[in-house]
Design a protein around this motif. Structure first.
Motif, mmCIF file in Angstrom:
data_model
loop_
_atom_site.group_PDB
_atom_site.id
_atom_site.type_symbol
_atom_site.label_atom_id
_atom_site.label_comp_id
_atom_site.label_asym_id
_atom_site.label_seq_id
_atom_site.Cartn_x
_atom_site.Cartn_y
_atom_site.Cartn_z
ATOM 1 N N ASN A 293 -11.478 4.741 -11.122
ATOM 2 C CA ASN A 293 -12.962 5.080 -10.477
ATOM 3 C C ASN A 293 -12.604 4.978 -8.963
ATOM 4 O OD1 ASN A 293 -14.298 5.226 -13.120
ATOM 5 N ND2 ASN A 293 -14.506 3.104 -13.099
ATOM 6 N N SER A 294 -12.017 5.969 -8.615
ATOM 7 C CA SER A 294 -11.919 6.268 -7.283
ATOM 8 C C SER A 294 -12.020 7.769 -6.982
ATOM 9 C CB SER A 294 -10.673 5.667 -6.610
ATOM 10 O OG SER A 294 -10.683 6.020 -5.114
ATOM 11 N N LEU A 295 -12.515 8.403 -5.622
ATOM 12 C CA LEU A 295 -12.520 9.542 -5.098
ATOM 13 C C LEU A 295 -11.565 9.681 -3.838
ATOM 14 C CD1 LEU A 295 -16.218 10.676 -5.481
ATOM 15 C CD2 LEU A 295 -14.385 11.058 -7.113
ATOM 16 N N GLU A 296 -11.007 8.388 -3.586
ATOM 17 C CA GLU A 296 -10.235 8.305 -2.273
ATOM 18 C C GLU A 296 -8.570 8.820 -2.729
ATOM 19 O OE1 GLU A 296 -10.296 4.557 -0.551
ATOM 20 O OE2 GLU A 296 -12.373 4.823 -0.437
ATOM 21 N N TYR A 297 -7.996 9.506 -1.738
ATOM 22 C CA TYR A 297 -6.716 9.764 -1.866
ATOM 23 C C TYR A 297 -5.922 8.514 -1.627
ATOM 24 C CZ TYR A 297 -2.027 11.895 -0.763
ATOM 25 O OH TYR A 297 -0.707 12.100 -0.574
ATOM 26 N N PRO A 298 -4.756 8.271 -2.257
ATOM 27 C CA PRO A 298 -4.037 8.964 -3.398
ATOM 28 C C PRO A 298 -4.721 8.324 -4.736
ATOM 29 C CG PRO A 298 -2.744 7.321 -2.854
ATOM 30 C CD PRO A 298 -3.915 7.143 -2.004
ATOM 31 N N TYR A 299 -5.778 7.755 -4.996
ATOM 32 C CA TYR A 299 -6.098 7.369 -6.190
ATOM 33 C C TYR A 299 -6.988 8.149 -7.395
ATOM 34 C CZ TYR A 299 -5.115 3.433 -3.160
ATOM 35 O OH TYR A 299 -4.305 2.641 -2.447
ATOM 36 N N ARG A 300 -7.698 9.162 -6.704
ATOM 37 C CA ARG A 300 -8.412 10.046 -7.472
ATOM 38 C C ARG A 300 -7.861 10.730 -8.589
ATOM 39 N NH1 ARG A 300 -12.727 14.455 -5.303
ATOM 40 N NH2 ARG A 300 -13.630 15.242 -7.419
ATOM 41 N N GLY A 301 -8.113 10.476 -9.697
ATOM 42 C CA GLY A 301 -7.529 11.159 -10.975
ATOM 43 C C GLY A 301 -6.200 10.169 -11.377
ATOM 44 N N SER A 302 -5.831 9.343 -10.723
ATOM 45 C CA SER A 302 -4.577 8.461 -11.143
ATOM 46 C C SER A 302 -5.065 7.385 -12.202
ATOM 47 C CB SER A 302 -4.097 7.925 -9.804
ATOM 48 O OG SER A 302 -3.541 9.058 -8.799
ATOM 49 N N GLY A 303 -3.805 6.966 -12.753
ATOM 50 C CA GLY A 303 -3.951 5.988 -13.858
ATOM 51 C C GLY A 303 -4.312 4.596 -13.109
ATOM 52 N N ALA A 304 -4.739 3.636 -14.058
ATOM 53 C CA ALA A 304 -5.269 2.407 -13.601
ATOM 54 C C ALA A 304 -4.040 1.376 -13.443
ATOM 55 C CB ALA A 304 -6.075 1.831 -14.727
ATOM 56 N N LEU A 305 -2.813 1.711 -13.919
ATOM 57 C CA LEU A 305 -1.746 0.823 -13.467
ATOM 58 C C LEU A 305 -1.185 1.277 -11.971
ATOM 59 C CD1 LEU A 305 0.595 -1.349 -13.982
ATOM 60 C CD2 LEU A 305 1.899 0.791 -14.982
ATOM 61 N N ARG A 306 -1.485 0.279 -11.123
ATOM 62 C CA ARG A 306 -0.930 0.568 -9.819
ATOM 63 C C ARG A 306 0.094 -0.401 -9.329
ATOM 64 N NH1 ARG A 306 -5.070 -0.454 -4.598
ATOM 65 N NH2 ARG A 306 -3.529 -1.245 -3.051
ATOM 66 N N ILE A 307 1.150 -0.015 -8.666
ATOM 67 C CA ILE A 307 2.072 -0.991 -8.269
ATOM 68 C C ILE A 307 2.122 -0.596 -6.563
ATOM 69 C CG2 ILE A 307 4.708 -1.602 -8.190
ATOM 70 C CD1 ILE A 307 4.496 -0.289 -11.362
ATOM 71 N N ASP A 308 2.013 -1.852 -5.889
ATOM 72 C CA ASP A 308 2.181 -1.819 -4.414
ATOM 73 C C ASP A 308 3.649 -2.237 -3.979
ATOM 74 O OD1 ASP A 308 -0.505 -0.745 -4.307
ATOM 75 O OD2 ASP A 308 -1.126 -3.004 -3.544
ATOM 76 N N TYR A 309 4.254 -1.402 -3.057
ATOM 77 C CA TYR A 309 5.532 -1.882 -2.672
ATOM 78 C C TYR A 309 5.769 -1.501 -1.302
ATOM 79 C CZ TYR A 309 6.893 3.045 -3.214
ATOM 80 O OH TYR A 309 6.904 4.409 -2.936
ATOM 81 N N VAL A 310 6.818 -1.892 -0.593
ATOM 82 C CA VAL A 310 7.201 -1.628 0.583
ATOM 83 C C VAL A 310 8.379 -0.644 0.516
ATOM 84 C CG1 VAL A 310 8.130 -2.380 2.914
ATOM 85 C CG2 VAL A 310 6.577 -3.918 1.570
ATOM 86 N N ASN A 311 8.168 0.635 1.269
ATOM 87 C CA ASN A 311 9.172 1.667 1.264
ATOM 88 C C ASN A 311 10.487 1.495 2.085
ATOM 89 O OD1 ASN A 311 8.335 2.804 3.255
ATOM 90 N ND2 ASN A 311 6.947 4.195 2.642
ATOM 91 N N LYS A 312 11.134 2.418 2.055
ATOM 92 C CA LYS A 312 12.449 2.295 2.892
ATOM 93 C C LYS A 312 12.308 2.269 4.256
ATOM 94 C CE LYS A 312 15.599 4.191 -0.735
ATOM 95 N NZ LYS A 312 16.265 5.572 -1.172
ATOM 96 N N ARG A 313 11.009 2.932 4.656
ATOM 97 C CA ARG A 313 10.629 2.863 6.031
ATOM 98 C C ARG A 313 9.709 1.486 6.483
ATOM 99 N NH1 ARG A 313 8.622 9.020 7.218
ATOM 100 N NH2 ARG A 313 10.647 10.063 6.911
#
Length: 341
Positions: A293-313
Protein backbone atom coordinates in the motif's frame (compact mmCIF):
# COMPACT_ATOMS: atom_id res chain seq x y z
CA UNK A 1 27.05 5.46 5.93
CA UNK A 2 26.42 5.01 9.64
CA UNK A 3 23.35 2.88 9.02
CA UNK A 4 25.20 0.64 6.57
CA UNK A 5 28.05 0.04 9.01
CA UNK A 6 25.53 -0.84 11.72
CA UNK A 7 23.83 -3.31 9.40
CA UNK A 8 27.14 -4.93 8.52
CA UNK A 9 28.10 -5.21 12.20
CA UNK A 10 24.76 -6.80 12.99
CA UNK A 11 25.23 -9.34 10.21
CA UNK A 12 28.66 -10.21 11.61
CA UNK A 13 27.23 -10.73 15.09
CA UNK A 14 24.47 -12.97 13.75
CA UNK A 15 26.99 -15.12 11.94
CA UNK A 16 29.04 -15.43 15.12
CA UNK A 17 25.93 -16.52 17.02
CA UNK A 18 24.89 -18.94 14.32
CA UNK A 19 21.52 -17.16 13.85
CA UNK A 20 22.01 -15.56 10.44
CA UNK A 21 19.73 -18.08 8.70
CA UNK A 22 16.30 -19.44 9.42
CA UNK A 23 15.38 -22.87 8.07
CA UNK A 24 12.86 -22.90 5.22
CA UNK A 25 9.55 -24.63 5.89
CA UNK A 26 9.06 -26.21 2.46
CA UNK A 27 5.71 -27.68 3.55
CA UNK A 28 4.22 -24.19 3.32
CA UNK A 29 5.36 -23.76 -0.31
CA UNK A 30 3.89 -26.44 -2.55
CA UNK A 31 6.22 -27.66 -5.29
CA UNK A 32 4.86 -28.77 -8.65
CA UNK A 33 8.23 -29.61 -10.18
CA UNK A 34 10.23 -31.60 -7.60
CA UNK A 35 12.54 -32.96 -10.32
CA UNK A 36 13.88 -29.47 -11.10
CA UNK A 37 17.05 -28.19 -9.48
CA UNK A 38 19.73 -25.56 -10.02
CA UNK A 39 21.74 -27.90 -12.27
CA UNK A 40 18.98 -28.88 -14.71
CA UNK A 41 16.81 -25.72 -14.67
CA UNK A 42 18.23 -24.37 -17.95
CA UNK A 43 18.26 -27.75 -19.70
CA UNK A 44 14.65 -28.54 -18.76
CA UNK A 45 13.47 -25.09 -19.83
CA UNK A 46 15.22 -25.34 -23.19
CA UNK A 47 13.71 -28.80 -23.76
CA UNK A 48 10.19 -27.40 -23.24
CA UNK A 49 10.53 -24.85 -26.05
CA UNK A 50 9.41 -25.71 -29.57
CA UNK A 51 10.33 -23.70 -32.63
CA UNK A 52 8.08 -23.18 -35.62
CA UNK A 53 8.28 -21.98 -39.20
CA UNK A 54 6.36 -18.92 -38.07
CA UNK A 55 6.64 -17.66 -34.50
CA UNK A 56 4.10 -14.86 -33.97
CA UNK A 57 5.07 -12.29 -31.36
CA UNK A 58 2.59 -9.74 -30.04
CA UNK A 59 3.50 -6.38 -28.54
CA UNK A 60 1.85 -3.29 -27.08
CA UNK A 61 2.97 0.21 -27.98
CA UNK A 62 1.65 2.62 -25.32
CA UNK A 63 1.51 6.41 -25.37
CA UNK A 64 -0.08 8.28 -22.50
CA UNK A 65 -0.38 11.87 -21.33
CA UNK A 66 -1.45 13.48 -18.05
CA UNK A 67 -1.80 10.15 -16.24
CA UNK A 68 0.06 7.08 -15.02
CA UNK A 69 -1.04 3.63 -16.10
CA UNK A 70 -1.24 -0.08 -15.35
CA UNK A 71 -2.01 -2.48 -18.21
CA UNK A 72 -3.26 -6.07 -17.97
CA UNK A 73 -3.49 -8.64 -20.76
CA UNK A 74 -6.07 -11.34 -20.07
CA UNK A 75 -6.24 -9.89 -16.55
CA UNK A 76 -2.53 -10.62 -16.05
CA UNK A 77 -0.48 -7.54 -15.19
CA UNK A 78 1.98 -6.82 -17.97
CA UNK A 79 2.96 -3.19 -17.54
CA UNK A 80 3.24 -0.54 -14.84
CA UNK A 81 4.30 3.00 -15.71
CA UNK A 82 4.21 5.58 -12.95
CA UNK A 83 6.36 8.17 -14.72
CA UNK A 84 5.48 11.14 -16.96
CA UNK A 85 7.56 9.87 -19.89
CA UNK A 86 6.65 7.08 -22.31
CA UNK A 87 8.53 3.95 -23.33
CA UNK A 88 10.12 4.23 -26.77
CA UNK A 89 9.95 0.52 -27.63
CA UNK A 90 6.90 -1.75 -27.68
CA UNK A 91 6.36 -4.28 -24.89
CA UNK A 92 6.07 -8.02 -25.60
CA UNK A 93 2.91 -9.67 -24.28
CA UNK A 94 3.06 -13.28 -25.51
CA UNK A 95 3.61 -14.61 -21.98
CA UNK A 96 0.05 -13.50 -21.10
CA UNK A 97 -1.38 -15.11 -24.24
CA UNK A 98 -2.05 -18.73 -23.24
CA UNK A 99 -3.60 -19.86 -26.53
CA UNK A 100 -5.08 -18.61 -29.81
CA UNK A 101 -8.35 -16.68 -29.81
CA UNK A 102 -9.74 -13.52 -28.28
CA UNK A 103 -7.46 -11.70 -25.86
CA UNK A 104 -8.38 -8.79 -23.58
CA UNK A 105 -6.43 -5.65 -22.70
CA UNK A 106 -7.39 -3.64 -19.62
CA UNK A 107 -5.81 -0.31 -18.75
CA UNK A 108 -6.17 1.58 -15.50
CA UNK A 109 -5.41 5.28 -15.44
CA UNK A 110 -4.49 7.28 -12.35
CA UNK A 111 -3.66 10.98 -11.75
CA UNK A 112 -0.01 12.04 -11.90
CA UNK A 113 0.08 13.09 -8.26
CA UNK A 114 3.30 14.99 -7.49
CA UNK A 115 5.16 14.01 -10.66
CA UNK A 116 4.85 17.41 -12.38
CA UNK A 117 5.99 19.20 -9.24
CA UNK A 118 8.93 16.81 -8.86
CA UNK A 119 9.90 17.04 -12.54
CA UNK A 120 9.53 20.79 -13.12
CA UNK A 121 9.57 22.24 -9.62
CA UNK A 122 6.19 23.89 -10.01
CA UNK A 123 2.50 23.06 -9.72
CA UNK A 124 0.63 21.22 -7.01
CA UNK A 125 -0.49 17.67 -6.38
CA UNK A 126 -2.81 16.40 -9.12
CA UNK A 127 -5.45 14.14 -7.61
CA UNK A 128 -7.83 13.78 -10.56
CA UNK A 129 -7.63 12.93 -14.23
CA UNK A 130 -7.79 16.00 -16.47
CA UNK A 131 -9.46 17.12 -19.69
CA UNK A 132 -6.18 16.39 -21.48
CA UNK A 133 -5.67 12.91 -20.08
CA UNK A 134 -5.28 10.44 -22.94
CA UNK A 135 -3.86 7.04 -23.83
CA UNK A 136 -3.40 5.11 -27.04
CA UNK A 137 -2.44 1.43 -27.24
CA UNK A 138 -1.42 -0.26 -30.47
CA UNK A 139 -1.33 -4.06 -30.69
CA UNK A 140 1.54 -5.12 -32.91
CA UNK A 141 2.39 -8.47 -34.45
CA UNK A 142 5.77 -9.65 -35.74
CA UNK A 143 7.38 -12.96 -36.71
CA UNK A 144 10.02 -13.91 -34.16
CA UNK A 145 11.54 -16.46 -36.55
CA UNK A 146 12.11 -14.01 -39.37
CA UNK A 147 14.75 -11.42 -40.06
CA UNK A 148 12.26 -8.59 -39.67
CA UNK A 149 12.85 -5.62 -37.41
CA UNK A 150 10.41 -3.36 -35.63
CA UNK A 151 10.21 -1.30 -38.81
CA UNK A 152 8.31 -4.24 -40.33
CA UNK A 153 5.76 -4.44 -37.53
CA UNK A 154 2.12 -5.17 -38.39
CA UNK A 155 -0.40 -3.11 -36.43
CA UNK A 156 -3.29 -5.42 -35.56
CA UNK A 157 -5.38 -2.69 -33.99
CA UNK A 158 -5.11 0.67 -32.26
CA UNK A 159 -7.24 1.82 -29.34
CA UNK A 160 -7.52 5.49 -28.36
CA UNK A 161 -9.13 6.62 -25.11
CA UNK A 162 -12.61 8.10 -25.37
CA UNK A 163 -13.50 11.80 -25.33
CA UNK A 164 -16.75 13.72 -25.01
CA UNK A 165 -18.36 15.96 -27.63
CA UNK A 166 -15.95 18.79 -26.72
CA UNK A 167 -12.86 16.60 -27.06
CA UNK A 168 -12.27 16.26 -23.30
CA UNK A 169 -11.23 12.97 -21.74
CA UNK A 170 -14.38 11.09 -20.84
CA UNK A 171 -13.31 10.53 -17.21
CA UNK A 172 -12.00 14.03 -16.56
CA UNK A 173 -12.36 14.95 -12.88
CA UNK A 174 -12.31 11.36 -11.68
CA UNK A 175 -9.52 9.80 -9.55
CA UNK A 176 -9.46 6.56 -11.55
CA UNK A 177 -10.53 5.16 -14.92
CA UNK A 178 -10.55 1.61 -16.30
CA UNK A 179 -11.35 0.34 -19.78
CA UNK A 180 -11.13 -3.06 -21.50
CA UNK A 181 -10.93 -3.90 -25.20
CA UNK A 182 -10.11 -7.09 -27.07
CA UNK A 183 -8.10 -8.35 -30.03
CA UNK A 184 -7.54 -11.69 -31.72
CA UNK A 185 -4.21 -13.54 -31.56
CA UNK A 186 -3.02 -16.67 -33.32
CA UNK A 187 -0.13 -18.55 -31.70
CA UNK A 188 1.24 -22.08 -32.38
CA UNK A 189 1.46 -23.09 -28.71
CA UNK A 190 -0.98 -23.77 -25.86
CA UNK A 191 -0.02 -22.96 -22.26
CA UNK A 192 -2.05 -24.03 -19.25
CA UNK A 193 -0.80 -21.18 -17.09
CA UNK A 194 -3.28 -20.34 -14.34
CA UNK A 195 -6.31 -21.38 -16.43
CA UNK A 196 -6.95 -24.46 -14.26
CA UNK A 197 -6.72 -22.54 -11.03
CA UNK A 198 -9.60 -22.12 -8.59
CA UNK A 199 -11.57 -18.89 -8.19
CA UNK A 200 -9.81 -17.53 -5.12
CA UNK A 201 -12.41 -14.83 -4.53
CA UNK A 202 -14.88 -17.56 -3.53
CA UNK A 203 -12.62 -19.11 -0.89
CA UNK A 204 -12.14 -18.22 2.78
CA UNK A 205 -10.43 -14.83 2.47
CA UNK A 206 -8.80 -14.86 5.91
CA UNK A 207 -7.32 -18.28 5.28
CA UNK A 208 -6.23 -17.25 1.78
CA UNK A 209 -4.44 -14.22 3.15
CA UNK A 210 -2.78 -16.28 5.89
CA UNK A 211 -1.51 -18.85 3.37
CA UNK A 212 -0.22 -16.14 1.04
CA UNK A 213 1.62 -14.39 3.88
CA UNK A 214 3.15 -17.71 4.98
CA UNK A 215 4.36 -18.34 1.44
CA UNK A 216 5.89 -14.88 1.10
CA UNK A 217 7.75 -15.23 4.40
CA UNK A 218 9.24 -18.60 3.46
CA UNK A 219 10.12 -17.38 -0.03
CA UNK A 220 12.24 -14.63 1.49
CA UNK A 221 14.28 -17.23 3.36
CA UNK A 222 15.39 -18.69 0.01
CA UNK A 223 17.70 -15.70 -0.41
CA UNK A 224 18.98 -15.84 3.17
CA UNK A 225 19.84 -19.51 2.66
CA UNK A 226 20.96 -19.11 -0.96
CA UNK A 227 18.83 -22.13 -1.85
CA UNK A 228 19.21 -22.22 -5.64
CA UNK A 229 17.49 -25.60 -5.94
CA UNK A 230 14.30 -24.39 -4.27
CA UNK A 231 14.38 -21.15 -6.28
CA UNK A 232 14.56 -23.22 -9.47
CA UNK A 233 11.69 -25.53 -8.44
CA UNK A 234 9.33 -22.71 -7.49
CA UNK A 235 9.93 -20.59 -10.59
CA UNK A 236 10.13 -23.31 -13.21
CA UNK A 237 6.41 -23.33 -14.05
CA UNK A 238 6.21 -19.61 -14.76
CA UNK A 239 9.46 -19.56 -16.69
CA UNK A 240 8.38 -22.59 -18.71
CA UNK A 241 5.26 -20.69 -19.78
CA UNK A 242 7.33 -17.62 -20.63
CA UNK A 243 9.95 -19.60 -22.54
CA UNK A 244 7.36 -21.43 -24.64
CA UNK A 245 5.42 -18.25 -25.40
CA UNK A 246 8.53 -16.23 -26.26
CA UNK A 247 10.25 -19.05 -28.20
CA UNK A 248 13.34 -18.55 -26.04
CA UNK A 249 16.74 -19.75 -27.17
CA UNK A 250 19.28 -21.36 -24.86
CA UNK A 251 21.25 -18.10 -24.66
CA UNK A 252 18.13 -16.29 -23.36
CA UNK A 253 17.55 -19.03 -20.80
CA UNK A 254 21.16 -18.88 -19.63
CA UNK A 255 20.83 -15.12 -19.08
CA UNK A 256 17.56 -15.66 -17.24
CA UNK A 257 19.07 -18.14 -14.77
CA UNK A 258 22.01 -15.84 -14.12
CA UNK A 259 19.53 -13.09 -13.24
CA UNK A 260 17.82 -15.41 -10.77
CA UNK A 261 21.14 -16.31 -9.16
CA UNK A 262 21.94 -12.59 -8.97
CA UNK A 263 19.37 -12.45 -6.18
CA UNK A 264 21.89 -14.25 -3.96
CA UNK A 265 24.71 -11.84 -4.74
CA UNK A 266 23.65 -9.18 -2.27
CA UNK A 267 25.36 -8.03 0.90
CA UNK A 268 23.74 -7.64 4.31
CA UNK A 269 20.33 -8.87 3.20
CA UNK A 270 17.51 -8.20 5.63
CA UNK A 271 14.05 -9.62 5.02
CA UNK A 272 11.42 -7.07 6.02
CA UNK A 273 8.13 -8.02 7.72
CA UNK A 274 5.16 -8.69 5.43
CA UNK A 275 3.02 -5.68 6.32
CA UNK A 276 1.18 -2.66 4.89
CA UNK A 277 -0.23 -4.62 1.95
CA UNK A 278 -3.52 -5.64 0.39
CA UNK A 279 -4.58 -8.75 -1.48
CA UNK A 280 -5.00 -8.19 -5.23
CA UNK A 281 -6.51 -10.69 -7.64
CA UNK A 282 -5.43 -11.26 -11.24
CA UNK A 283 -6.14 -13.88 -13.89
CA UNK A 284 -9.92 -13.58 -13.46
CA UNK A 285 -9.55 -14.12 -9.70
CA UNK A 286 -7.35 -17.20 -10.08
CA UNK A 287 -4.14 -15.44 -9.02
CA UNK A 288 -3.46 -13.71 -5.71
CA UNK A 289 -0.75 -11.10 -5.14
CA UNK A 290 0.14 -9.24 -1.95
CA UNK A 291 0.71 -5.66 -3.05
CA UNK A 292 2.26 -2.90 -0.97
CA UNK A 293 0.00 0.00 0.00
CA UNK A 294 2.38 2.67 -1.22
CA UNK A 295 2.40 5.28 -3.98
CA UNK A 296 6.11 6.00 -3.51
CA UNK A 297 8.88 4.96 -5.88
CA UNK A 298 10.03 2.15 -6.06
CA UNK A 299 7.32 0.55 -3.95
CA UNK A 300 4.18 1.43 -5.91
CA UNK A 301 2.58 -1.67 -7.37
CA UNK A 302 5.29 -3.92 -5.95
CA UNK A 303 4.91 -7.06 -3.88
CA UNK A 304 4.88 -7.19 -0.10
CA UNK A 305 8.10 -9.24 0.15
CA UNK A 306 10.82 -6.64 0.55
CA UNK A 307 14.50 -7.46 0.97
CA UNK A 308 16.82 -4.62 1.95
CA UNK A 309 20.52 -5.01 1.14
CA UNK A 310 23.75 -3.13 0.49
CA UNK A 311 24.73 -2.99 -3.19
CA UNK A 312 28.20 -3.12 -4.76
CA UNK A 313 28.56 0.64 -4.39
CA UNK A 314 27.97 0.26 -0.65
CA UNK A 315 24.59 1.99 -0.89
CA UNK A 316 21.34 0.81 0.62
CA UNK A 317 19.01 -0.79 -1.94
CA UNK A 318 15.83 -2.82 -2.07
CA UNK A 319 14.85 -6.04 -3.88
CA UNK A 320 11.16 -6.97 -4.25
CA UNK A 321 10.59 -10.29 -6.04
CA UNK A 322 7.07 -10.53 -7.46
CA UNK A 323 5.30 -13.64 -6.15
CA UNK A 324 2.06 -14.56 -7.90
CA UNK A 325 0.21 -17.50 -6.35
CA UNK A 326 -2.70 -19.74 -7.31
CA UNK A 327 -4.48 -22.92 -6.24
CA UNK A 328 -4.80 -25.67 -8.88
CA UNK A 329 -8.11 -27.45 -9.31
CA UNK A 330 -8.55 -30.30 -6.83
CA UNK A 331 -6.17 -28.85 -4.23
CA UNK A 332 -7.22 -27.65 -0.76
CA UNK A 333 -6.46 -24.15 0.46
CA UNK A 334 -5.55 -25.39 3.93
CA UNK A 335 -2.69 -27.33 2.31
CA UNK A 336 -1.18 -24.12 0.91
CA UNK A 337 -0.71 -22.23 -2.35
CA UNK A 338 1.45 -22.68 -5.45
CA UNK A 339 3.49 -20.33 -7.62
CA UNK A 340 1.72 -19.82 -10.94
CA UNK A 341 2.49 -21.71 -14.12
Amino acid sequence: MKKIVTTLMLATLLVACGQEKQPINTKIMNIQYPEINANNFEQKLAASVKHYEKEPMYYMRINKSNCVVEVLVNDYRMHRDYELSNYATPLEINDAILKSGEQTVTYRLYPVGDLIKEEYGEGGTVTKLTDNTAISISIIKMDNGSEKTLEDEEVIMKHVSLTDAKGRFIASGKPYYEFTFSFNAQVPYVNEGWSKGQDLSKLDQKLLEAKAVEFYKEYGKIFENKDADLLAKLNFGEEKRNSIALYKKISNIDTLWKEYLGGFDKNSMKIQPIENYRMVFFGNDKIVFLQLNSLEYPYRGSGALRIDYVNKRNNEAVFMPGIYLYLPEGEKLEDGLYTIN
